[in-house]
Scaffold this motif. Structure first.
Motif, short mmCIF file in Angstrom:
data_model
loop_
_atom_site.label_atom_id
_atom_site.label_comp_id
_atom_site.label_asym_id
_atom_site.label_seq_id
_atom_site.Cartn_x
_atom_site.Cartn_y
_atom_site.Cartn_z
N SER A 1 9.46 -7.15 -3.10
CA SER A 1 10.18 -8.41 -2.86
C SER A 1 10.00 -8.90 -1.43
CB SER A 1 11.68 -8.23 -3.16
OG SER A 1 12.25 -7.26 -2.32
N ASN A 2 9.45 -8.06 -0.56
CA ASN A 2 9.12 -8.48 0.80
C ASN A 2 7.61 -8.60 0.91
OD1 ASN A 2 8.45 -8.64 3.55
ND2 ASN A 2 10.23 -7.45 4.18
N PRO A 3 7.07 -9.82 1.01
CA PRO A 3 5.60 -9.99 1.06
C PRO A 3 4.97 -9.41 2.31
CG PRO A 3 6.72 -12.06 1.52
CD PRO A 3 7.77 -11.10 1.08
N GLY A 4 5.78 -9.03 3.28
CA GLY A 4 5.23 -8.46 4.50
C GLY A 4 5.03 -6.96 4.43
N LEU A 5 5.35 -6.37 3.26
CA LEU A 5 5.19 -4.93 3.08
C LEU A 5 4.09 -4.64 2.07
CD1 LEU A 5 8.96 -3.89 2.81
CD2 LEU A 5 7.50 -3.76 4.84
N GLU A 6 3.36 -3.57 2.30
CA GLU A 6 2.30 -3.15 1.38
C GLU A 6 2.35 -1.64 1.19
OE1 GLU A 6 -2.60 -3.25 0.99
OE2 GLU A 6 -1.62 -3.79 2.88
N VAL A 7 2.51 -1.20 -0.05
CA VAL A 7 2.48 0.22 -0.34
C VAL A 7 1.02 0.65 -0.38
CG1 VAL A 7 3.01 2.01 -2.03
CG2 VAL A 7 4.65 0.16 -1.61
N VAL A 8 0.64 1.55 0.53
CA VAL A 8 -0.77 1.94 0.68
C VAL A 8 -1.04 3.33 0.12
CG1 VAL A 8 -1.20 0.42 2.64
CG2 VAL A 8 -0.35 2.75 3.04
N GLY A 9 0.00 3.98 -0.42
CA GLY A 9 -0.22 5.30 -1.01
C GLY A 9 1.09 5.92 -1.47
N GLU A 10 0.97 6.88 -2.37
CA GLU A 10 2.15 7.60 -2.84
C GLU A 10 1.77 9.05 -3.12
OE1 GLU A 10 3.14 6.47 -7.13
OE2 GLU A 10 2.14 4.65 -6.41
N ALA A 11 2.76 9.92 -2.96
CA ALA A 11 2.52 11.35 -3.14
C ALA A 11 3.70 11.96 -3.88
CB ALA A 11 2.34 12.04 -1.78
N ALA A 12 3.42 13.06 -4.60
CA ALA A 12 4.45 13.72 -5.40
C ALA A 12 5.01 14.97 -4.71
CB ALA A 12 3.88 14.11 -6.77
N GLY A 13 4.53 15.29 -3.53
CA GLY A 13 5.00 16.46 -2.81
C GLY A 13 4.82 16.30 -1.32
#
Length: 223
Positions: free
Chosen positions: A26-38
């Motif tokens: 909802s914030n166009p100024g943010l970008e998720v560049v990765g995710e991890a499970a641990g």
């Protein structure tokens, strides 16, 4: 166009990671560049992509979120960490803050508070979810805290006291600006002056001062 702020998500439940991404979208100024499970997976990913913010759970396999935060504080102190957890016990909260986390949000209020927390830490602030703040107050009222400012002894103006009370209630600079019909820059300037006058470096120090001086009521604040 300003570059987007980069975020990494660490949580061992894929459905939670997906929910976090939806909130941040909802914030166009943010970008998720990765995710991890641990935690270990997250540490390796963070070292590779160098995000601005890490949103992490506490309970994760291989390395928990508090240990991950400690490692990031040593290796990448410029990266802000927001803890998103089901744990509301003050032992977890205090350990996370001591480890270097700049924000702490409970999962049951994540939809409302997580985006505020990320925006706040990016602005150089700290953010504590309201129930979390209550636990911090409970801890601090047991400890002696100097009433007099630790800085040059200057007194606060009425406007500075008004802003300080909102800061320790957990409002971000943007929210304070909207409430008081000021610009965010003006609020930021006031906040810097408050910190300088009181000799405090972070929101926790401001909370201790506000409690010691009676600016906020420990019986009701954060509840």
């Amino acid at each position: 166009m300003s570059p987007k702020h980069r975020v990494v998500i660490c949580d061992d439940h894929s459905i939670v990671r997906e929910g976090i991404k939806q909130v941040l979208a909802s914030n166009p100024g943010l970008e998720v560049v990765g995710e991890a499970a641990g935690g270990l997976e997250g540490l390796a990913l963070i070292a590779k992509v160098k995000p601005d913010v890490v949103v992490t759970d506490i309970t994760m396999p291989e390395m928990n979120g508090i240990d991950l935060t400690k490692e990031l504080a040593k290796e990448f102190p410029e990266i802000r960490v927001v803890i998103l957890s089901v744990h509301s016990r003050k032992t977890f909260i205090l350990e996370a803050l001591k480890a270097g986390a700049r924000g702490y949000v409970l999962k049951d209020s994540a939809g409302e508070k997580l985006l505020d927390a990320v925006e706040a830490v990016l602005a150089g602030e700290s953010y504590l979810d309201s129930p979390v703040a209550g636990h911090i107050v409970d801890e601090f009222v047991k400890m002696p805290s100097p009433v007099e400012p630790a800085g040059g002894g200057e007194t606060l103006t009425d406007r500075e006291r008004q802003i300080l009370s909102l800061v320790v209630e957990g409002f971000s600079n943007k929210q304070i600006a909207e409430k008081l019909f000021l610009s965010p820059k003006t609020v930021d300037n006031h906040r810097a002056k408050i910190m300088s006058k009181l000799g405090r470096r972070d929101v926790i120090g401001l909370v201790k001062y506000a409690l010691a001086t009676g600016l906020v009521d420990p019986d009701t604040w954060g509840r």
